[in-house]
Design a protein around this motif. Structure first.
Motif, PDB file in Angstrom:
ATOM      1  N   GLN A   1       0.817  -1.201   0.000  1.00 24.14           N
ATOM      2  CA  GLN A   1       0.000   0.000   0.000  1.00 24.14           C
ATOM      3  C   GLN A   1       0.865   1.272   0.000  1.00 24.14           C
ATOM      4  N   VAL A   2       2.122   1.091  -0.334  1.00 16.54           N
ATOM      5  CA  VAL A   2       3.044   2.216  -0.538  1.00 16.54           C
ATOM      6  C   VAL A   2       3.290   2.321  -2.043  1.00 16.54           C
ATOM      7  N   ILE A   3       2.920   3.453  -2.612  1.00 20.11           N
ATOM      8  CA  ILE A   3       2.968   3.615  -4.070  1.00 20.11           C
ATOM      9  C   ILE A   3       3.902   4.776  -4.398  1.00 20.11           C
ATOM     10  N   GLY A   4       4.915   4.499  -5.198  1.00 20.46           N
ATOM     11  CA  GLY A   4       5.863   5.548  -5.536  1.00 20.46           C
ATOM     12  C   GLY A   4       6.612   5.214  -6.796  1.00 20.46           C
ATOM     13  N   SER A   5       7.760   5.840  -6.976  1.00 14.48           N
ATOM     14  CA  SER A   5       8.614   5.464  -8.092  1.00 14.48           C
ATOM     15  C   SER A   5       9.097   4.042  -7.850  1.00 14.48           C
ATOM     16  N   SER A   6       9.494   3.378  -8.942  1.00 16.02           N
ATOM     17  CA  SER A   6       9.937   1.999  -8.774  1.00 16.02           C
ATOM     18  C   SER A   6      11.113   1.725  -9.694  1.00 16.02           C
ATOM     19  N   VAL A   7      11.986   0.854  -9.254  1.00 10.97           N
ATOM     20  CA  VAL A   7      13.092   0.449 -10.119  1.00 10.97           C
ATOM     21  C   VAL A   7      12.704  -0.819 -10.852  1.00 10.97           C
ATOM     22  N   ARG A   8      13.212  -0.933 -12.049  1.00  9.33           N
ATOM     23  CA  ARG A   8      13.071  -2.198 -12.754  1.00  9.33           C
ATOM     24  C   ARG A   8      14.158  -3.135 -12.253  1.00  9.33           C
ATOM     25  N   THR A   9      13.863  -4.430 -12.278  1.00  7.06           N
ATOM     26  CA  THR A   9      14.813  -5.427 -11.765  1.00  7.06           C
ATOM     27  C   THR A   9      15.160  -6.419 -12.866  1.00  7.06           C
ATOM     28  N   ARG A  10      16.252  -7.132 -12.637  1.00  4.57           N
ATOM     29  CA  ARG A  10      16.670  -8.178 -13.573  1.00  4.57           C
ATOM     30  C   ARG A  10      16.593  -9.505 -12.829  1.00  4.57           C
ATOM     31  N   PHE A  11      15.932 -10.486 -13.466  1.00  2.63           N
ATOM     32  CA  PHE A  11      15.814 -11.823 -12.889  1.00  2.63           C
ATOM     33  C   PHE A  11      17.107 -12.577 -13.184  1.00  2.63           C
ATOM     34  N   GLU A  12      17.753 -13.071 -12.126  1.00  2.02           N
ATOM     35  CA  GLU A  12      18.998 -13.825 -12.299  1.00  2.02           C
ATOM     36  C   GLU A  12      18.943 -15.075 -11.450  1.00  2.02           C
ATOM     37  N   VAL A  13      19.645 -16.096 -11.887  1.00  2.00           N
ATOM     38  CA  VAL A  13      19.761 -17.296 -11.062  1.00  2.00           C
ATOM     39  C   VAL A  13      21.206 -17.380 -10.575  1.00  2.00           C
ATOM     40  N   ARG A  14      21.397 -17.234  -9.243  1.00  2.00           N
ATOM     41  CA  ARG A  14      22.736 -17.304  -8.652  1.00  2.00           C
ATOM     42  C   ARG A  14      22.826 -18.532  -7.778  1.00  2.00           C
ATOM     43  N   LYS A  15      23.802 -19.372  -8.072  1.00  2.00           N
ATOM     44  CA  LYS A  15      23.969 -20.632  -7.325  1.00  2.00           C
ATOM     45  C   LYS A  15      22.639 -21.383  -7.247  1.00  2.00           C
ATOM     46  N   GLY A  16      21.928 -21.407  -8.352  1.00  2.00           N
ATOM     47  CA  GLY A  16      20.682 -22.161  -8.408  1.00  2.00           C
ATOM     48  C   GLY A  16      19.467 -21.441  -7.849  1.00  2.00           C
ATOM     49  N   ALA A  17      19.652 -20.279  -7.227  1.00  2.00           N
ATOM     50  CA  ALA A  17      18.517 -19.592  -6.597  1.00  2.00           C
ATOM     51  C   ALA A  17      18.174 -18.302  -7.351  1.00  2.00           C
ATOM     52  N   PRO A  18      16.912 -18.175  -7.766  1.00  2.00           N
ATOM     53  CA  PRO A  18      16.517 -16.952  -8.463  1.00  2.00           C
ATOM     54  C   PRO A  18      16.519 -15.746  -7.531  1.00  2.00           C
ATOM     55  N   ILE A  19      17.038 -14.646  -8.021  1.00  2.00           N
ATOM     56  CA  ILE A  19      17.040 -13.391  -7.271  1.00  2.00           C
ATOM     57  C   ILE A  19      16.649 -12.263  -8.224  1.00  2.00           C
ATOM     58  N   LEU A  20      16.355 -11.109  -7.660  1.00  2.00           N
ATOM     59  CA  LEU A  20      16.078  -9.917  -8.458  1.00  2.00           C
ATOM     60  C   LEU A  20      17.157  -8.882  -8.161  1.00  2.00           C
ATOM     61  N   VAL A  21      17.794  -8.408  -9.227  1.00  2.00           N
ATOM     62  CA  VAL A  21      18.827  -7.379  -9.075  1.00  2.00           C
ATOM     63  C   VAL A  21      18.233  -6.034  -9.472  1.00  2.00           C
ATOM     64  N   ARG A  22      18.362  -5.044  -8.612  1.00  2.00           N
ATOM     65  CA  ARG A  22      17.819  -3.711  -8.884  1.00  2.00           C
ATOM     66  C   ARG A  22      18.663  -3.019  -9.946  1.00  2.00           C
ATOM     67  N   ARG A  23      18.019  -2.594 -11.020  1.00  2.00           N
ATOM     68  CA  ARG A  23      18.728  -1.921 -12.117  1.00  2.00           C
ATOM     69  C   ARG A  23      18.621  -0.402 -11.948  1.00  2.00           C
ATOM     70  N   PRO A  24      19.571   0.338 -12.536  1.00  3.43           N
ATOM     71  CA  PRO A  24      19.490   1.804 -12.447  1.00  3.43           C
ATOM     72  C   PRO A  24      18.470   2.346 -13.439  1.00  3.43           C
ATOM     73  N   ASP A  25      17.255   1.829 -13.383  1.00  2.00           N
ATOM     74  CA  ASP A  25      16.232   2.143 -14.372  1.00  2.00           C
ATOM     75  C   ASP A  25      14.933   2.391 -13.605  1.00  2.00           C
ATOM     76  N   PHE A  26      14.581   3.660 -13.491  1.00  2.00           N
ATOM     77  CA  PHE A  26      13.442   4.053 -12.672  1.00  2.00           C
ATOM     78  C   PHE A  26      12.213   4.346 -13.502  1.00  2.00           C
ATOM     79  N   GLU A  27      11.068   3.954 -12.981  1.00  2.00           N
ATOM     80  CA  GLU A  27       9.849   4.558 -13.474  1.00  2.00           C
ATOM     81  C   GLU A  27       9.411   5.561 -12.420  1.00  2.00           C
ATOM     82  N   MET A  28       9.415   6.831 -12.794  1.00  2.00           N
ATOM     83  CA  MET A  28       9.146   7.898 -11.834  1.00  2.00           C
ATOM     84  C   MET A  28       7.661   8.026 -11.545  1.00  2.00           C
ATOM     85  N   MET A  29       7.334   8.152 -10.269  1.00  2.00           N
ATOM     86  CA  MET A  29       6.022   8.626  -9.858  1.00  2.00           C
ATOM     87  C   MET A  29       6.009  10.124 -10.106  1.00  2.00           C
ATOM     88  N   GLU A  30       5.051  10.573 -10.882  1.00  2.00           N
ATOM     89  CA  GLU A  30       5.002  11.999 -11.157  1.00  2.00           C
ATOM     90  C   GLU A  30       4.270  12.738 -10.044  1.00  2.00           C
TER      91      GLU A  30
END
Lengths: 325, 325
Positions: free
Chosen positions: A200-229
Motif C-alpha cells: 500500500q506504498v505507491i511511488g517510483s519503482s526500479v526495474r529489476t533483472r531476474f537472475e539465477v545465482r547458485k541455483g537460486a533466483p534473485i532480483l537485481v535492482r537496475r538503475p532504471d526508474f519509473e518515476m512517480m510523477e
C-alpha cells in the motif's frame, strides 16, 4: 459550529467518533470535519454511506506524515550513501551532480532537477539484490536521526497524522501512502512507522533483472526508474496501482493538488485535507517559498474551495510521540 | 502418506486444517501438501512459522483460477468489442490484425504475436474514462457466457481453487492475482469472483491522461500499455507492485515458471502448485501443445523438483459451483 452540536456528534456514534484516537487534535472545525466525514461514510443506511470496499484514503508522505525538513528522509539516505560509496568512485569529486551531493550543496542539487536526482538515486539504490537493498535501508535507519528533531526517521511520524491513520483504519478504511521517491525505500519500514503494509506504498519503482545465482533466483535492482510523477500524473499512477479513486486525500504541497482535486470529484462524500506547516517551534514553518514541499497554488485553491486545512499551530497540541524507542 | 497420519493432521489444528473448506479436493498427497504447508507456516513457535505479514500467496488467473478455453475471458471481451466497434472503422475489414479478429481466426491472430494483441487491446480498452471502461466491462460480463460451460465468466471460477483462496485467507494470507492481461479488465469483478480486492490484481496497465471536464477531473485511458511480462519478467513485476516475495505460488503454464522458482527460493517454507488440466469431460484437457496456457517446460521442471501438481482428474471431485446466480 456550536459546542452542543460538536458534542452530539461525539456521542452519537461510538465506533466512529474519533474521541478515542484524535487526542493530539484540538477541538475545532478541522477535527470536527474529519469526524463528521467518517461518521457520514460509515453510517449504514445514511445518504452518504460508503461500503468498506470504497473507503480508500491516500496520504502523501514527506511533509504530510512526517517532516520533510531539513531534507526529506530519502534524500538524507541518498546523500549518506553517495558519501559512503565515493571512495569507490573517485571521479565523483569533480563530476556533477555527485560533487554537489558530496558537499551537500542543496541549492546546486536543485538546479540539476529531476535528471540529477535520478542519477544520484540510481547510484544509491541499484546494483544489488532487492533483499540487499532492504538491509541497506534498515541498517541506515537504525543508525541515523533527523538532525534537528534528534529522532530516528521511522519515529518522526507526525502524531496527529498517525492518530488519523489509526482512526480511518478502525473505521474500515484502507490507507495508502504515495510518494515521489522510490517505494522500495519506504516499504521495508512503512508498516512499523505508519501501519501501512508494503503493497500500500505507491511511488517510483526500479526495474529489476531476474537472475539465477547458485541455483537460486534473485532480483537485481537496475538503475532504471519509473518515476512517480507529481501533479497531474499522480491520480493516474494511483489508479494504475490500485484500480480505485480515493474518497479521502491528505497532502501538504502543490504536487498533491491534482490528486486532491480528483478525490474531491469522485461523486461520493469525500474529505480533502491539507497540512499547513505553520509551527517553527515544534516542527518547521514553511509554505509558498519552500525548497521542499512548496505549498502555494494548492493553498489558494484549497481555501477558495472550502477544503479542510490543518493549521499545525491552531489544530495540533502534540507533534510527536513522547518517547523514542 | 498413511491414512492415520492424514487424519492426525486433519484433527490437530482446528483453524488451519482445510477440512472446512477444501471439499472439492480428493483426499491424497496434493490436498495433504496444501494443508501441511498451511499448518507449518501458521503454527506459532514452530520452526517454519511465518508471521501474517509474510503470508503472501500469488495466483495466476487464466487456467489457474478459471478456464482459459476455448479462449481466455479478456480475449473474448476484446473480440466482441472489436466487432461492436467495427461499424465505426470500416477499414478494419481488410486491415490486420482487425480482419482476423472480426473473423475470429485465432491461428492467424496468434501469428501477429504480442504486437497484434496490443493493437487490438488498445482499440478495445482505451479512448474512454476509467469509469466508462469499468461500466463497459461489467455490462459485457452481465450478458456473456463461456460458450462451452454456459456460465457467466465471473462464475467460471474453478471451485477447488476458490476453496483454496478462502482457506489461505482464513489462515491469514493475503491473496494476489497476476495476469498478463490488463489489470483494469479484471479488477472491477475480481472481488465478487475471487474475493480479491482490485489493488491485489496485478497485470498490464494502461497509462491515463488527467483531464478536467466541466470542472471535474477525470482519467482518460490512453492506448499506451505497460505490459506485464510472462516468464522472467513476472517476479520483478510482482515485486515492483508489492515489495514482497510470495511464499505460495499457483500457476498452470510455462509463463508461470520463473514466478514459481522465485517463490520456491525465498528461504522460508513455501508451496508451489501447478494446476494440470487433465479433465476434458468436466473442464478442458491440454498441456504441452496448447495455444493458450502451454504447460511443458514448467511441468518437467515441477516434476523433477518435487513441486505439488494438481491433476484435475485425480485431485478434484467438483469443478464449478452448482448453481449459477
Amino acid at each position: 459550529m456550536t459546542a452542543p452540536l460538536f458534542l452530539a456528534v461525539l456521542l452519537s456514534s461510538p465506533h466512529a467518533n474519533g474521541a478515542d484516537t484524535l487526542h493530539s487534535w484540538n477541538g475545532g472545525p478541522t477535527r470536527f470535519a474529519v469526524i463528521q466525514f467518517v461518521k457520514d461514510v460509515t453510517t449504514e443506511g445514511g445518504p452518504q454511506y460508503v461500503p468498506p470496499s470504497g473507503r480508500i484514503a491516500v496520504f502523501s508522505h514527506d511533509g504530510t506524515l512526517c517532516p520533510e525538513q531539513p531534507v526529506p528522509v530519502e534524500l538524507a539516505f541518498i546523500l549518506d550513501r553517495i558519501k559512503a560509496l565515493s571512495s569507490r568512485y573517485p571521479r565523483w569529486k569533480t563530476k556533477e551532480p555527485f560533487k554537489s551531493a558530496l558537499s551537500r550543496n542543496l541549492t546546486a542539487l536543485a538546479s540539476f532537477g529531476t535528471r540529477g536526482m535520478l542519477e544520484l538515486t540510481a547510484a544509491a539504490h541499484s546494483g544489488m539484490t532487492t533483499e540487499e537493498f532492504e538491509s541497506t535501508v534498515m541498517s541506515w535507519l537504525a543508525r541515523t536521526r533527523n538532525p534537528r528533531l534528534n529522532r530516528p526517521y521511522d519515529q518522526c511520524g507526525l502524531l496527529p497524522m498517525l492518530e488519523l491513520l489509526d482512526f480511518l483504519r478502525s473505521s474500515g478504511f484502507k490507507t495508502y501512502i504515495v510518494l515521489r521517491g522510490d517505494a522500495g525505500f519506504l516499504r521495508p519500514w512503512a508498516e512499523k512507522a505508519y501501519g501501512v503494509p508494503p503493497d500500500q506504498v505507491i511511488g517510483s519503482s526500479v526495474r529489476t533483472r531476474f537472475e539465477v545465482r547458485k541455483g537460486a533466483p534473485i532480483l537485481v535492482r537496475r538503475p532504471d526508474f519509473e518515476m512517480m510523477e507529481d501533479g497531474p500524473g499522480r491520480p493516474g499512477a494511483f489508479y494504475r496501482a490500485t484500480g480505485r479513486r480515493p474518497i479521502a486525500a491528505f497532502g501538504n504541497s502543490d504536487g498533491d493538488l491534482e490528486m486532491m482535486q480528483w478525490t474531491a470529484a469522485g461523486g461520493t462524500r469525500h474529505l480533502v485535507l491539507l497540512v499547513h506547516h505553520t509551527n517553527g517551534g515544534n516542527e518547521f514553518a514553511y509554505d509558498r517559498k519552500a525548497m521542499f514541499g512548496r505549498l502555494d497554488k494548492a493553498l489558494d485553491f484549497g481555501r477558495k474551495n472550502g477544503w479542510t486545512i490543518a493549521d499545525m499551530t491552531k489544530d495540533w497540541n502534540r507533534f510527536f510521540t513522547k518517547t523514542v524507542k
